[in-house]
Write an enzyme that holds these catalytic residues in place. Sequence first.
Site, mmCIF file in Angstrom:
data_model
loop_
_atom_site.group_PDB
_atom_site.id
_atom_site.type_symbol
_atom_site.label_atom_id
_atom_site.label_comp_id
_atom_site.label_asym_id
_atom_site.label_seq_id
_atom_site.Cartn_x
_atom_site.Cartn_y
_atom_site.Cartn_z
ATOM 1 N N ALA A 175 30.182 36.287 21.124
ATOM 2 C CA ALA A 175 28.913 35.544 21.173
ATOM 3 C C ALA A 175 28.993 34.267 20.343
ATOM 4 O O ALA A 175 28.520 33.205 20.764
ATOM 5 C CB ALA A 175 27.771 36.433 20.690
ATOM 6 N N GLY B 54 36.014 40.870 19.491
ATOM 7 C CA GLY B 54 34.876 41.616 18.979
ATOM 8 C C GLY B 54 33.586 41.102 19.594
ATOM 9 O O GLY B 54 33.533 39.998 20.148
ATOM 10 N N CYS B 55 32.539 41.904 19.502
ATOM 11 C CA CYS B 55 31.273 41.538 20.135
ATOM 12 C C CYS B 55 30.659 40.316 19.461
ATOM 13 O O CYS B 55 30.247 39.365 20.119
ATOM 14 C CB CYS B 55 30.311 42.721 20.128
ATOM 15 S SG CYS B 55 30.069 43.492 18.518
ATOM 16 N N TYR B 56 30.622 40.331 18.114
ATOM 17 C CA TYR B 56 30.081 39.164 17.423
ATOM 18 C C TYR B 56 30.955 37.936 17.699
ATOM 19 O O TYR B 56 30.458 36.835 17.888
ATOM 20 C CB TYR B 56 30.034 39.409 15.916
ATOM 21 C CG TYR B 56 28.956 40.347 15.440
ATOM 22 C CD1 TYR B 56 27.614 40.106 15.735
ATOM 23 C CD2 TYR B 56 29.251 41.457 14.663
ATOM 24 C CE1 TYR B 56 26.605 40.955 15.267
ATOM 25 C CE2 TYR B 56 28.254 42.308 14.187
ATOM 26 C CZ TYR B 56 26.935 42.057 14.485
ATOM 27 O OH TYR B 56 25.953 42.887 14.018
ATOM 28 N N GLY B 57 32.285 38.159 17.678
ATOM 29 C CA GLY B 57 33.208 37.066 17.929
ATOM 30 C C GLY B 57 32.932 36.386 19.259
ATOM 31 O O GLY B 57 32.865 35.159 19.365
#
Lengths: 346, 346, 346, 346
Positions: A154, A149-152
């Site tokens: 970063a 995932g994108c948050y994951g």
Amino acid sequence: MIKVSIIGSTGYAGIELVRLLNSHPQVSISHLISHSHVGKAVSDLYPNFRHVTDKICNPLDVHAISKDSDIVFTSLPHGKSDTIVQFLHKEGIKVIDLSADYRYQKVSTYENWYNRKHENPHLLKEAVYGLPEIYRNEIKNANIVGNPGCYGTAAILGLAPLVASKLIDQNSIIVDAKSGATGAGKSLSQGLHFCELSETMRAYKIASHRHTSEIEEILSLCSNEDIKLSFTPHLMPLKRGILCTMYANLEDSFDFNYIYDVYTNFYAKEAFIEIYNDNIIPEPKFVNGSNSCHIGFVVDERLNRIIVVSVIDNLIKGASGQAIQNMNIMFGIDETMGLDMPGWYL
Amino acid sequence: MIKVSIIGSTGYAGIELVRLLNSHPQVSISHLISHSHVGKAVSDLYPNFRHVTDKICNPLDVHAISKDSDIVFTSLPHGKSDTIVQFLHKEGIKVIDLSADYRYQKVSTYENWYNRKHENPHLLKEAVYGLPEIYRNEIKNANIVGNPGCYGTAAILGLAPLVASKLIDQNSIIVDAKSGATGAGKSLSQGLHFCELSETMRAYKIASHRHTSEIEEILSLCSNEDIKLSFTPHLMPLKRGILCTMYANLEDSFDFNYIYDVYTNFYAKEAFIEIYNDNIIPEPKFVNGSNSCHIGFVVDERLNRIIVVSVIDNLIKGASGQAIQNMNIMFGIDETMGLDMPGWYL
Amino acid sequence: MIKVSIIGSTGYAGIELVRLLNSHPQVSISHLISHSHVGKAVSDLYPNFRHVTDKICNPLDVHAISKDSDIVFTSLPHGKSDTIVQFLHKEGIKVIDLSADYRYQKVSTYENWYNRKHENPHLLKEAVYGLPEIYRNEIKNANIVGNPGCYGTAAILGLAPLVASKLIDQNSIIVDAKSGATGAGKSLSQGLHFCELSETMRAYKIASHRHTSEIEEILSLCSNEDIKLSFTPHLMPLKRGILCTMYANLEDSFDFNYIYDVYTNFYAKEAFIEIYNDNIIPEPKFVNGSNSCHIGFVVDERLNRIIVVSVIDNLIKGASGQAIQNMNIMFGIDETMGLDMPGWYL
Amino acid sequence: MIKVSIIGSTGYAGIELVRLLNSHPQVSISHLISHSHVGKAVSDLYPNFRHVTDKICNPLDVHAISKDSDIVFTSLPHGKSDTIVQFLHKEGIKVIDLSADYRYQKVSTYENWYNRKHENPHLLKEAVYGLPEIYRNEIKNANIVGNPGCYGTAAILGLAPLVASKLIDQNSIIVDAKSGATGAGKSLSQGLHFCELSETMRAYKIASHRHTSEIEEILSLCSNEDIKLSFTPHLMPLKRGILCTMYANLEDSFDFNYIYDVYTNFYAKEAFIEIYNDNIIPEPKFVNGSNSCHIGFVVDERLNRIIVVSVIDNLIKGASGQAIQNMNIMFGIDETMGLDMPGWYL
């Protein structure tokens, strides 16, 4: 040429895959699948593709896809990939799934946080979490990659060196994440209207966002401890970019240079990771448009706490670019192929 | 490899040149010149270049540049290129000048609108206006190219087929142009602050903007008549993109298809021009990030008037991309090399 | 106290009415009607009203409204007000309708442009177009006011002095209008999502937008001639504000001062109109938050053409503020009551 | 009528004071002082004031101000108010200082964090920190009020009930603050240009921002303990609004309702504080335009941690509105006078 197909090609991550793959020197696109736009040209939906591609959106036909695809990207809502991936896998097709369906090692974690029963739990063992900076070797031989995932992406890239090196109190971690609106996807929603998101900011799913579990699972694996942390996502009035501000108490009075060495050793050969050491704090505009993750940090000696800032383009390193990076690794070609563009800045 | 140098490499057009040339397969960058940032790494000023280039900004030394440059891009404020171009030209270096200094055939027009005396009026005859869709043949052999202004590019490309084909009353032309803030450049200015430009819009230099004369000169050459027109630029709260809405009275009751044929014939072989015929009106997001110009139009039969909308990325087709397109033509390589990326849309 | 009710109180114009009426010293709100949010508190939908009002949204019950309302604001989609207004009018209640249903004198114009049959054409004769700067006397005694559209307000206020004084060629008028996204309303729409409207601009309904007919009808009445004009609306990436750039050929070589006098005489006693005479061109940020219309203009002597720029807050002078201004006039109280706030600028 | 003067009336906080005081029913403005715009009309600099005020900016003349001012607002850069306040105070004029010069009880804290010597340390004892929700009684009789910083206001209001009630581990507090760009003021700065702040986000002065000391001092006074905390400010691409996301470990397993009661009791009679209890998290758009602070929180039972979100309009409750609230208290009039407008939302 690697023959690729994309299932879910007209959502924001899907269309970014089309855009990036279109310039990839070793790729030819076989099928673009879009449930909601069957029969339409991609360039009708996204006129930036006029003069670039005349591909038409097809309905999903896994048999047809299997015939002329070396790899399939599935970019569907969570829960929708589960069985499609299983079928393609059975047919011997490599799959990179951009949903959460194949990100977890523990099926119970997935099922608790996503509130659905996984139909192919046996495949979770085969699937590899597609974060190359941590799982490159496993990705090389993977047949199913659960793209992070994108948050994951970063958060994990910003914290992994610290937890792996036991520099921080692993109970003290706080991830305060700010995202552009493309991260919320393309579906209609009042709260995503220009008038409702411009000139405001929005914390959401505090202490309950699903990516919490993804970050915790991977960091726990990095540290061999059971890490739990606070994760607060915020929607911000911009289109692209994630900035994570992360806090943790230092286990000892490590200074900036010591920690800088930990980071640079951890990411010594990484083409897409940049560690800052010059009092500049990275911003999304430095990475938007690129597949890079830039990381800066400050040691607060007054409080013996570290504050880490990591930034990525949520659509590229946080989704489609990272998926292509995984594909490059799986096919043994240069990992940066098709991804070596600098950020746009402007 | 073509050896290029950029004078004025840290302004917005200059740094966009660096970004695009960095990915050009036939280019190697010799010198980056920046008056205001001598000795600094480009990647310090623009951290999107970290891990991409370690080039340092040098002071201007035309002799050094001459030694190892096949072509020089000058991206300086108006009036500053005049003598630098003359020197480089004398040394036998090809030059593409992004200022207005070499755009005009009539020195008096330049001198009136720019309120300065040109020091090398003889070179204006040699210089070619760098709009490939109109002056491709001349550009092939040019040694000095005056790269068009951003507004000029969008307006001329949208109107040239109409004036060349005598479809419109040439006294009735109105160009209402809307630009993103990168068009105003990087210099400090209260009015360009986020707080002063967000949530507002600004018409400026009404009936007096210098690009008026550039548009008029080229369109007059296209039509063999003396065209004068209204041009109103507006700053809008976005970074990139120009949208020109243009109005003219039709000379006769031409219908949509007739005019569509005029446009498509005029731009028959153009890789960067896209004419719309399907009730979609082009938007900047379709071309931002690309070197394309998209053009749509509506025939208002009620008033026998045509309304044309053209859009470009002001930093690419309106400046740096077009300069590279000109370079490609001057060096006889594929005109689209390094420029064949679709727009970003998101 | 004037007892008011609002039908359609949770759309963007409706909620702006609630916000402004809440501070009006002579108003008490009787009913807030919202079809889609029956039973919800306004402050649940719009948390800016927490601590301000505990009003609940009711379903439409015209009998209940009639009992305790001196005036009703109808803020519904076009076609939905038609019969509701007729009923309230029959009950002796004054009505200000923010839709187009009661703006037209000629029923055929309404029916052609709005593509529906008006069910109460006899009432159009009684209804007054609610632009106080032109129809103040008629509004005083009106029982039905058709509140002008946002584009209509900005365009008519900018052009009326010119057409009334016969200064311009009435066949040469072009209105190029730019609007913030609140003008497009609250309904879900892909094109209004933050990611689809940020960093872009959009011309729409070129030569076919319904407000064209409203502007033409009123200007024709002002000039006693049959005026037809080009009107092109654009959506811009901001929330509030309309800027109209308007072009017309001058009938004679009138200079700035002459025309300035025409404007200032025409609007001599107007509290909400400001004519600029100092080379500043008005911007939306000067009027956003206020009920004002600011107007600037440039005389292009080279082309003998005038370019007029008018700006309003589309939700206030372009909708809800103007409706309250009309109410003040109808009830014989100070026309600026509840509306005398300056623009926000920031 | 209270006669007020404003020193520093053309910065963003100053002009917001002018805007709000202009509508205050009990205020008349005596002098507007602006160092940089002497002789100019406010309405020339800020055309939103056309038709509203014809006040001219004067140079600083403390004697003239003393003659006809009951109270003076000083809105100057830090360090510039120090002696001006001292003079006015000596003349018997009440002063509300919007800089940091009179916010601190401990002169050493001020001098360390602001890196200058205070010239009137004796006056710090007399000055009151102008946060009415905590120091209302002291403000009533104050002659010098140090008006809180914008970040300080949002953070302290969000945390004070928790620290005063000893609900949290006071060593675990983290304040992650996001601000609109008006908070950075009006001075020219490359980083504040539209093109440099749009589509990006920026953490700055991590672990070193001066407001840290202000938040720590007041919270320490609230709790009678020495509180130190992490404070990270971020600039976001919007104009107005602060959102603080704050984290702390709970001292015991307090549930939502228990903590909700603590908050509502603490702010029982406050007109400008709103505590959320319904799973909605406050956003800046709910308070922008108002003097309100909205506070929501989530109890993360998994981690026994509380996450608090507080939002204010940085120019109103974070600066000028709060200053007027203080003035109202000092003059014994209704505390909400001139400040009872709801947020704009749109």
